[in-house]
Design a protein around this motif. Structure first.
Motif, PDB file in Angstrom:
ATOM      1  N   ARG A  26       0.852  -1.184   0.000  1.00 34.85           N
ATOM      2  CA  ARG A  26       0.000   0.000   0.000  1.00 34.85           C
ATOM      3  C   ARG A  26       0.895   1.244   0.000  1.00 34.85           C
ATOM      4  N   PHE A  27       0.735   2.093  -1.009  1.00 36.03           N
ATOM      5  CA  PHE A  27       1.539   3.293  -1.143  1.00 36.03           C
ATOM      6  C   PHE A  27       0.851   4.475  -0.472  1.00 36.03           C
ATOM      7  N   ASP A  28       1.624   5.519  -0.161  1.00 30.24           N
ATOM      8  CA  ASP A  28       1.067   6.721   0.453  1.00 30.24           C
ATOM      9  C   ASP A  28      -0.026   7.346  -0.400  1.00 30.24           C
ATOM     10  N   SER A  29       0.054   7.167  -1.709  1.00 22.15           N
ATOM     11  CA  SER A  29      -0.928   7.727  -2.635  1.00 22.15           C
ATOM     12  C   SER A  29      -2.273   7.010  -2.555  1.00 22.15           C
ATOM     13  N   GLY A  30      -2.305   5.873  -1.852  1.00 21.11           N
ATOM     14  CA  GLY A  30      -3.517   5.072  -1.781  1.00 21.11           C
ATOM     15  C   GLY A  30      -3.525   3.918  -2.770  1.00 21.11           C
ATOM     16  N   GLU A  31      -2.604   3.952  -3.710  1.00 16.43           N
ATOM     17  CA  GLU A  31      -2.504   2.874  -4.697  1.00 16.43           C
ATOM     18  C   GLU A  31      -2.067   1.581  -4.004  1.00 16.43           C
TER      19      GLU A  31
ATOM     20  N   GLU B  65      15.745  12.263  -4.424  1.00 15.90           N
ATOM     21  CA  GLU B  65      14.542  13.039  -4.149  1.00 15.90           C
ATOM     22  C   GLU B  65      14.850  14.505  -4.348  1.00 15.90           C
TER      23      GLU B  65
END
Length: 87
Positions: A11-16, A51
């Motif tokens: 689960r990614f921070d983006s919700g993906e 980054e």
């Protein structure tokens, strides 16, 4: 987490959400650390994730890019890549 059916759910921070079948994909244990902390350490393979930050420059890139003995991967957003090239 890893499910009973050998699937790894990420689960990614983006919700993906991505699912990886661990029977078909080899996954090794890895460690993450800052470039500063990696000074003096040598590994057979390193993955450098750039980054967008004002702390990055050619010297830090050189430290990150020389921590390996066999294989080095660099991943970055385009603006970070351009900033390293210009420094």
């Amino acid at each position: 987490g890893v499910q009973n059916n050998s699937e790894l759910i990420v689960r990614f921070d983006s919700g993906e959400i991505k699912t990886v079948d661990t029977n078909e994909t080899r996954i090794n244990l890895g460690y993450a650390m800052t470039v500063h902390k990696s000074q003096g350490i040598t590994k057979s393979r390193t993955i450098h994730v750039g980054e967008e930050t004002q702390l990055n420059n050619a010297q830090l890139f050189n430290v990150a890019a020389t921590r390996h003995t066999h294989h080095y991967d660099f991943y970055s957003v385009e603006s970070e890549y351009e900033a390293v090239k210009q420094s």
